[in-house]
Design an enzyme around this catalytic site. Structure first.
Site: not given
Lengths: 516, 379
Positions: B107, B208, B260
């Protein structure tokens, strides 16, 4: 001539076979009639050193909407009043039976228009003419007496000139499909203006008025009347020449050759006669038809003839061609070239080509082609024309033209005998010599277009570079100035100076729009 | 780059060093101009083609290829402008002691440039259109200066969390990471500004998923098993990876990764272990080459009888797995290739939570400790 069609006058013959001359239907006939009259007008002006002013008007007939009234007026040399009836009312009568580049071919075009008008509307033709050195103006209403091939004058009025006008006005009423023909006719007028940039042409039609003002006061060298080139003759021409020779029994073959043929002196003639086995002392009257056939074929095959001289030709010249293309197509770039004279089968010819790019030319998928033969626009049968064949065989990308592109090629072939394809006279055949010259000419102007496009590309690149750098310069200067604690103006000046040097390295001259 | 950081010490260069490095980049440009040379930056190339797998160190590192970014090359001039613009924003932040986020920098530097185009029309253009562009030049400045953005005081949305028997000092405060109650300490952007005073643990366990971390924390897993518990909440950010790396490098703790059993999980492991391709230039500081994959592996499905608790692999999963097989650190590992092939063959994936089949405490009391004890990890 007339005994060639026993019991059938030439007028009758053409009356029955009008499609030969392009009068096959109401649309084509109207277009053809416009052409014949406009081309006669151009021949009556420019060939005689007069800057043409030609006024073409097409009106629909008040009572019969399928009839069209066509009026063409010019400021030409006019027609000797005694000749007017024959010029317009007798087939195979005219001034075109010489070896010279003219627009018309048979000199019967206008008579065909008259015949056609007469057949379809039964109206006579109106002619007003005033020869350039005459004190009189003649007005005529006339028909062709078809079966006898003679003009039939219905009315005639000869007056003393009041204004200093010379020229010819012709008015025909014929059955013509204006709606179907109008695009072609306008196209024809436009292209005629292109190839005659020294002419002013006014064209009025039910759709309004178009004026093409002349952009040059310079006329091309008019063609001279020349002799036949020995390679371009056939038995008929030989017979004609012998017939026209006074006291043919006295004239020897040697004298005959020297007198009547282009580029043949005593030495050349002797050389040829030795080569062909004719005795130079043979009298013309001793030659039988079989001898003439041998003579003609030997003349065609003799390798020692000089090239035909192009004096009989009248090309436009690269400058005029460029002016014409500029004024009609309004491109951003144009280049033109006139090739040196060449010949095929004894007929001299000259090829000219121009290329135009950008400006008001719309981008198209194929290269736009404008064809001309002896300063006449060719509008039909483009697909089978030799110029189209060449253009389609060229890989345009080597000339930096990426199709679709706003590009037009103009080709102009001038010759004492244009090698037309078929009877339509709208397409030029692929005679090897002509094709070769055309290809050289087209590639030549295409190369100049490439040079121009490269220049433009470079110019654009430099411009783009400058714009891009300037765009970001402020941000770069102020960012750097902040980090190194300097005045942004100072940094900006540094970049500015470097940019100037950088652009100077790539300097191209932007002022070349077309080239001479 | 540093080879061995001193144990637990602040690893960041000082602010004045950082500022000097950044300023010298701009000074060089001005010097070039003053000697009549159009300004250019030399920036190491950050593409796959210039990313090298260092077998010995088991790291992805940046190759030797550099590119000259010339202001006067119109293909490069915008990027050049963006680079010096970003450089000035970062220099300003350092001079003023600010810690902008990468979004704030975006910005701060975003504005409209008005100019006249080559056809003479008024036109306008943004200094940058989206944050991808401003992020990219931050990375350029990182590789050009050899500084990490964390060193330049540029922060990001840090999301990693850590808990366990260790004490750190940050901004003068000593923080005991074993006294967080049910919570955990959020790993900040500037891991190198942290002193690690003391660590008492046998290993580091990186999970995770945030939810699994919460669960293990709630069950006091780290206390019972004497380890440091970390999560990167999915794809780990740089500070999480840096923290894991410091624990391994400076304290010699083995690192176990739990994800996973799917391509995404395998990739996360790969990032912890060898670095991501887009950030290969900092894998030396962020990657943990000896990180061990604990699970869940495709072969676990049968081993722990999770059939019927799996999810069908999508086309993307399979494509991803095939890509992974081309990564050198997987390619060189027989065990990994077996697992990936099994995954492609079975086309089944499985989540960590699937162990709930065997009871809610199965994961913390059985699966993890036993796998570590029996050395059933993959590397």
């Amino acid at each position: 001539m007339s005994e060639k069609f026993r019991g059938l006058s030439p007028a009758e013959f053409f009356h029955r076979n009008r499609e030969i001359a392009g009068f096959s239907n109401p649309a084509r006939a109207l277009y053809q009639a416009v052409r014949e009259l406009v081309e006669n007008s151009l021949d009556a002006t420019e060939t005689h050193g007069i800057l043409p002013f030609i006024d073409v008007e097409i009106r629909l007939h008040e009572e019969r909407p399928e009839w069209v009234v066509l009026r063409v007026a010019d400021n030409g040399i006019g027609i000797p009043l005694s000749e007017v009836p024959n010029v317009f009312g007798r087939v195979f009568y005219g001034s075109k039976y010489v070896v010279r580049q003219t627009r018309g071919v048979f000199g019967l075009g206008v008579k065909m228009a008259v015949l056609y008008a007469q057949m379809t509307t039964a109206r006579p033709i109106y002619v007003k003419s005033s020869p350039i050195n005459s004190r009189y103006v003649g007005e005529y209403l006339l028909y062709i007496d078809i079966s006898r091939n003679i003009p039939h004058v219905q009315k005639m009025r000869i007056k003393k000139k009041t204004k200093n006008w010379h020229g010819t006005i012709v008015k025909l009423t014929l059955e013509g499909s204006w709606v179907q023909a109008k695009k072609r006719i306008e196209d024809y007028i436009r292209r005629t203006a292109l190839i005659s940039p020294y002419a002013t042409i006014r064209y009025r039609s039910p759709d309004g008025e178009l004026i093409f003002k002349r952009v040059s006061r310079e006329l091309p060298q008019p063609p001279e009347i020349g002799k036949y080139h020995p390679r371009g003759v056939d038995v008929e021409v030989l017979k004609e020449l012998i017939r026209a020779t006074n006291n043919a029994s006295e004239v020897t073959l040697l004298e005959f050759l020297v007198k009547h043929f282009e580029g043949v002196g005593e030495k050349k003639a002797t050389e040829f006669l030795q080569w062909s086995g004719f005795s130079p002392d043979t009298k013309l009257t001793e030659l039988k038809l079989a001898d003439l056939e041998v003579l003609a074929s030997k003349m065609k095959t003799f390798p020692g003839w000089r090239r035909p001289r192009p004096l009989t030709l009248s090309p436009l010249g690269a400058d005029l061609l460029k002016k014409g293309v500029k004024s009609i197509l309004k491109p951003e770039f144009v280049a033109a070239v006139t090739r040196p004279p060449s010949s095929y089968s004894g007929h001299a010819f000259i090829v000219e080509a121009a290329i135009a790019y950008g400006g008001e030319i719309p981008p198209q998928d194929t290269v736009m082609l404008l064809r001309f033969a002896n300063k006449m626009p060719l509008l039909y049968d483009e697909g089978v024309d030799v110029s189209r064949k060449i253009i389609d065989s060229i890989d345009w990308s080597i000339y930096k033209v990426k199709l679709p592109a706003p590009v037009a090629v103009v080709t102009h072939v001038c010759s004492t005998k244009i090698p037309f394809k078929g009877v339509g006279k709208e397409a030029i055949a692929d005679v090897p010599e002509v094709e070769h010259e055309l290809e050289i000419a087209i590639r030549d102007v295409a190369r100049r277009l490439r040079a121009y496009l490269s220049r433009m590309e470079k110019l654009y690149e430099v411009k783009r570079k400058e714009v891009t750098i300037r765009k970001y310069m402020g941000e770069v200067s102020s960012a750097l100035a902040y980090i190194v604690n300097r005045d942004p103006e100072e940094i900006n000046a540094l970049i500015e100076e470097l940019l100037k040097k950088e652009l100077a390295k790539k300097e191209v001259r932007p002022d070349v729009v077309s080239e001479s | 780059m540093s080879s061995q950081s001193p144990k637990g010490k602040v690893a960041a260069p000082s602010d004045s060093e950082v500022l000097a490095k950044l300023e010298s980049l701009a000074k060089k440009l001005v010097e070039q101009m003053e000697s009549g040379v159009p300004p250019y930056l030399v920036i190491p190339v950050r593409t796959m083609a210039n990313t090298i797998w260092d077998r010995k160190r088991k790291l992805l590192v940046l190759g030797p290829k550099t590119a000259r970014r010339e202001f006067f090359d119109i293909g490069e001039s915008k990027r050049f402008m963006q680079t010096v613009l970003m450089l000035s924003l970062i220099v300003q932040a350092r001079r003023e002691g600010d810690y902008p986020t990468i979004r704030e920098l975006y910005y701060r530097g975003k504005r409209t440039i008005k100019y006249t185009d080559e056809r003479g029309n008024k036109a306008s253009e943004e200094t940058w259109d989206d944050q991808r562009e401003s992020n990219a030049v931050i990375q350029d400045i990182e590789v050009a200066t050899g500084l990490l953005r964390e060193h330049m005081g540029v922060t990001h949305d840090a999301k990693g969390r850590i808990v366990g028997n260790m004490i750190i000092r940050s901004k003068g405060d000593e923080i005991d990471l074993s006294k967080m109650g049910s919570g955990a300490w959020g790993i900040p952007s500037f891991v190198d500004k942290i002193e690690i005073l003391r660590v008492e643990a046998d290993y580091v366990l990186v999970v995770e998923k945030g939810a699994v971390f919460e669960k293990l924390n709630e069950e006091e897993f780290w206390k019972k098993n004497n380890c440091i518990l970390v999560t990167g909440k999915g794809q780990p950010d740089r500070s999480t990876r840096r923290m894991v790396r410091r624990l391994w490098e400076e304290f010699g703790l083995p690192v176990y990764i739990l994800t996973d059993g799917d391509s995404y999980g395998f990739y996360i492991y790969s990032v912890y272990r060898s670095g991501s391709i887009s950030l290969s230039y900092e894998s030396e500081r962020l990657a943990t080459p000896e990180a061990r994959f604990l699970g869940v592996s495709p072969s676990d499905i049968e081993r722990y009888e999770l059939q019927g608790f799996t999810i069908k692999a999508t086309e993307r999963d399979l494509k991803r797995a095939k890509e992974l097989m081309n990564y050198p650190w997987f390619k060189e590992s027989k065990r990994w290739m077996e697992e990936l092939e099994l995954f492609l063959e079975k086309k089944e994936k499985v989540e960590i939570e699937a162990f709930a089949k065997h009871g809610l405490k199965y994961l913390s009391s059985e699966y993890i400790p036993k796998k570590i004890k029996n050395k059933q990890w993959i590397i």
